[in-house]
Design a protein around this motif. Sequence first.
Motif, mmCIF file in Angstrom:
data_model
loop_
_atom_site.group_PDB
_atom_site.id
_atom_site.type_symbol
_atom_site.label_atom_id
_atom_site.label_comp_id
_atom_site.label_asym_id
_atom_site.label_seq_id
_atom_site.Cartn_x
_atom_site.Cartn_y
_atom_site.Cartn_z
ATOM 1 N N LEU A 63 0.829 -1.207 0.000
ATOM 2 C CA LEU A 63 0.000 0.000 0.000
ATOM 3 C C LEU A 63 0.868 1.263 0.000
ATOM 4 O O LEU A 63 0.512 2.266 -0.629
ATOM 5 C CB LEU A 63 -0.934 -0.005 1.208
ATOM 6 N N LEU A 64 1.997 1.216 0.684
ATOM 7 C CA LEU A 64 2.897 2.366 0.682
ATOM 8 C C LEU A 64 3.539 2.568 -0.694
ATOM 9 O O LEU A 64 3.758 3.707 -1.122
ATOM 10 C CB LEU A 64 3.981 2.190 1.750
ATOM 11 N N LEU A 65 3.829 1.479 -1.405
ATOM 12 C CA LEU A 65 4.340 1.616 -2.774
ATOM 13 C C LEU A 65 3.287 2.249 -3.678
ATOM 14 O O LEU A 65 3.614 3.046 -4.573
ATOM 15 C CB LEU A 65 4.757 0.253 -3.323
ATOM 16 N N CYS B 68 0.622 7.395 6.280
ATOM 17 C CA CYS B 68 1.397 6.222 6.700
ATOM 18 C C CYS B 68 0.812 5.594 7.966
ATOM 19 O O CYS B 68 0.736 4.366 8.077
ATOM 20 C CB CYS B 68 2.856 6.610 6.933
ATOM 21 N N SER B 69 0.384 6.427 8.908
ATOM 22 C CA SER B 69 -0.235 5.908 10.133
ATOM 23 C C SER B 69 -1.510 5.141 9.797
ATOM 24 O O SER B 69 -1.763 4.059 10.355
ATOM 25 C CB SER B 69 -0.543 7.056 11.098
ATOM 26 N N ALA B 70 -2.312 5.691 8.890
ATOM 27 C CA ALA B 70 -3.544 5.004 8.479
ATOM 28 C C ALA B 70 -3.228 3.677 7.791
ATOM 29 O O ALA B 70 -3.927 2.673 8.012
ATOM 30 C CB ALA B 70 -4.351 5.908 7.553
ATOM 31 N N VAL B 71 -2.179 3.648 6.971
ATOM 32 C CA VAL B 71 -1.778 2.406 6.294
ATOM 33 C C VAL B 71 -1.370 1.345 7.305
ATOM 34 O O VAL B 71 -1.762 0.169 7.200
ATOM 35 C CB VAL B 71 -0.641 2.687 5.293
ATOM 36 N N TRP B 72 -0.588 1.742 8.319
ATOM 37 C CA TRP B 72 -0.150 0.791 9.337
ATOM 38 C C TRP B 72 -1.343 0.234 10.126
ATOM 39 O O TRP B 72 -1.405 -0.976 10.395
ATOM 40 C CB TRP B 72 0.840 1.444 10.286
ATOM 41 N N VAL B 73 -2.280 1.094 10.478
ATOM 42 C CA VAL B 73 -3.469 0.637 11.214
ATOM 43 C C VAL B 73 -4.280 -0.331 10.354
ATOM 44 O O VAL B 73 -4.747 -1.384 10.831
ATOM 45 C CB VAL B 73 -4.329 1.839 11.651
ATOM 46 N N PHE B 74 -4.440 0.004 9.074
ATOM 47 C CA PHE B 74 -5.185 -0.854 8.158
ATOM 48 C C PHE B 74 -4.485 -2.199 7.983
ATOM 49 O O PHE B 74 -5.129 -3.263 7.945
ATOM 50 C CB PHE B 74 -5.349 -0.148 6.818
ATOM 51 N N ALA B 75 -3.145 -2.178 7.877
ATOM 52 C CA ALA B 75 -2.377 -3.415 7.735
ATOM 53 C C ALA B 75 -2.517 -4.300 8.970
ATOM 54 O O ALA B 75 -2.657 -5.523 8.860
ATOM 55 C CB ALA B 75 -0.904 -3.093 7.466
ATOM 56 N N LEU B 76 -2.470 -3.688 10.145
ATOM 57 C CA LEU B 76 -2.649 -4.457 11.378
ATOM 58 C C LEU B 76 -4.043 -5.065 11.453
ATOM 59 O O LEU B 76 -4.212 -6.205 11.905
ATOM 60 C CB LEU B 76 -2.400 -3.556 12.593
ATOM 61 N N PHE B 77 -5.034 -4.318 10.998
ATOM 62 C CA PHE B 77 -6.405 -4.827 10.995
ATOM 63 C C PHE B 77 -6.543 -6.046 10.080
ATOM 64 O O PHE B 77 -7.161 -7.053 10.439
ATOM 65 C CB PHE B 77 -7.370 -3.725 10.558
ATOM 66 N N LEU B 78 -5.947 -5.960 8.883
ATOM 67 C CA LEU B 78 -6.018 -7.079 7.941
ATOM 68 C C LEU B 78 -5.207 -8.282 8.409
ATOM 69 O O LEU B 78 -5.448 -9.407 7.953
ATOM 70 C CB LEU B 78 -5.519 -6.629 6.563
ATOM 71 N N THR B 79 -4.242 -8.056 9.315
ATOM 72 C CA THR B 79 -3.408 -9.140 9.829
ATOM 73 C C THR B 79 -4.069 -9.871 10.995
ATOM 74 O O THR B 79 -3.605 -10.942 11.395
ATOM 75 C CB THR B 79 -2.034 -8.572 10.275
ATOM 76 N N ALA C 213 -5.944 -9.409 -3.274
ATOM 77 C CA ALA C 213 -6.661 -8.188 -3.652
ATOM 78 C C ALA C 213 -5.967 -6.942 -3.130
ATOM 79 O O ALA C 213 -5.669 -6.013 -3.896
ATOM 80 C CB ALA C 213 -8.103 -8.249 -3.130
ATOM 81 N N VAL C 214 -5.688 -6.906 -1.819
ATOM 82 C CA VAL C 214 -5.124 -5.703 -1.191
ATOM 83 C C VAL C 214 -3.605 -5.680 -1.296
ATOM 84 O O VAL C 214 -2.998 -4.621 -1.434
ATOM 85 C CB VAL C 214 -5.562 -5.615 0.290
ATOM 86 N N GLY C 215 -2.982 -6.855 -1.229
ATOM 87 C CA GLY C 215 -1.529 -6.908 -1.255
ATOM 88 C C GLY C 215 -0.909 -6.969 -2.630
ATOM 89 O O GLY C 215 0.304 -6.832 -2.759
ATOM 90 N N PHE C 216 -1.723 -7.165 -3.666
ATOM 91 C CA PHE C 216 -1.158 -7.215 -5.018
ATOM 92 C C PHE C 216 -1.987 -6.460 -6.044
ATOM 93 O O PHE C 216 -1.497 -5.533 -6.698
ATOM 94 C CB PHE C 216 -0.995 -8.674 -5.461
ATOM 95 N N LEU C 217 -3.260 -6.840 -6.197
ATOM 96 C CA LEU C 217 -4.054 -6.300 -7.299
ATOM 97 C C LEU C 217 -4.295 -4.796 -7.153
ATOM 98 O O LEU C 217 -4.108 -4.045 -8.117
ATOM 99 C CB LEU C 217 -5.388 -7.043 -7.377
ATOM 100 N N LEU C 218 -4.720 -4.347 -5.976
ATOM 101 C CA LEU C 218 -4.969 -2.917 -5.770
ATOM 102 C C LEU C 218 -3.711 -2.070 -5.974
ATOM 103 O O LEU C 218 -3.742 -1.092 -6.740
ATOM 104 C CB LEU C 218 -5.560 -2.689 -4.377
ATOM 105 N N PRO C 219 -2.566 -2.401 -5.330
ATOM 106 C CA PRO C 219 -1.346 -1.616 -5.603
ATOM 107 C C PRO C 219 -0.929 -1.659 -7.062
ATOM 108 O O PRO C 219 -0.467 -0.655 -7.605
ATOM 109 C CB PRO C 219 -0.295 -2.271 -4.702
ATOM 110 N N LEU C 220 -1.101 -2.820 -7.711
ATOM 111 C CA LEU C 220 -0.720 -2.929 -9.121
ATOM 112 C C LEU C 220 -1.555 -1.997 -9.985
ATOM 113 O O LEU C 220 -1.012 -1.291 -10.862
ATOM 114 C CB LEU C 220 -0.874 -4.377 -9.592
#
Length: 363
Positions: A123-125, A157-168, A215-222
Amino acid sequence: MDNDTSDYDPTWTPNDTNWTNDSDELCSLSPTPAQVLSQTYIHSVICAFGLIGNVLVMITYGFYKRTKTMTDVYLFNVAVADLIFVGALPLIAHNELNGWPMGSVACKMLRSAYSINLYSGMLLLACISGDRYVAIVQARRSFGSRSGAVKYGRLICSAVWVFALFLTLPTLIYTKLFDEYDLMEETSAVTCELSFEDKATAKLMKVMVPSLQMAVGFLLPLLVMVFCYSCIICTLLRTHSQQRHKAIRVVWAVVAIFIVCHLPYNVVLLIHTSSLFTERSCEAEKTKLMVLATSRSIAYLHCCLNPILYAFIGVKFRSHFRQILSDLWCFGKKYIYTARSSEICISGLKTSEGSNNMSSFSA
C-alpha cells in the motif's frame, strides 16, 4: 483444527503432512531436506541484503537527509515494513527447523510479520506512485500545496499501518502451534499454522485470507501503480528534458520488477485457493506446493530490491550514501588513531573546527 487424519478433510491447509489422494493412499507433503536447505540459503541471502539495504535507507532518511518530502516519508516507512519482515525471516527459519522452541507467542508474531509487511509495504508503494503522479502530472496544481505535505504523508502512513494491522488480525488470532503426526514416517513435529475449531470458520478463513492478500496486497497496488506510472510516462514523453529517457526507464523498472516478483506467487496462490475443497492427486499437490514455495521466495526478493529501486537510483540519495560511507571511514580512523589527537577527520555531514554544518553523528 481436527487433527484426525483417517478421513479426507476438505478444510486441510496446504501444509498438512498427511493427505489422502484418490487411491486412499497416504501422501506425505513434507518438504525434502534438499528443499529445506535450498530455501534456508535463499532466505539467508534475502535477509542479509534486505537488512543492509533497508537499514541504510532508514539511516539516510532519518539522519542525513535534512529536507523531507512526502515520498521520503513513504520510503522510510517502506524500509521499516521490509525490515520487520527480513528481521523475522531468520527466526521463522530457525523455529521451523527446530520445532518452534520459542513458543506460541513467537509463532503468532512471526507468522504475522509477513502479513504486516505485505499489506503495509504494498500500500505504501501505491502511495509513492500516487505522490509521484501528483508531483509530475499535476505539478502546476499541486506546487503550492506540497510544501506542508509531509505531515499529511505521516498521517497517511499511520492510516496504512493501522489498516495493515487490521487485515493481519485473522493471521494473528488463528495461527497456533500444534503437533502434526506423519503416519508414513511415524514421526511427529510441532508446526505453526492457521488452525480452526470448526470447519465453517476454516472454510471462510482459508478463502478470505489469501483473497485479501491477492486483492489488497497485489491487485490494488498494481492497478494504482499502472495508472499513475502510465500517466507519468505520458507526461514525460511530452517534455523535452534530457533526463526523461532515464526517468522513463526507472518507471518501467519499478513496475516490471513489482510484477515479476509478485505475479507468479499470486497466480499460484489463486490456483491453490480455488482447489482447496477438491481432491487432488498426490504428485500434483507436491508439485503445486513446490512451485508455491519457490514463487513465495521470489516475492520475498522485493524486500531487497525496494531500496535499490526507490532510493539508490536517486542522485541525492547516492550523495547521502557516500556521506554515510565517508563518516564510517572517518569514525574508523578516529577509533584506530585515538592516540593521534592532531588528526581531524572531515566528511560531508561531519565537520571540523569552525564549520556550521554539524551532524548528529559528530563525536
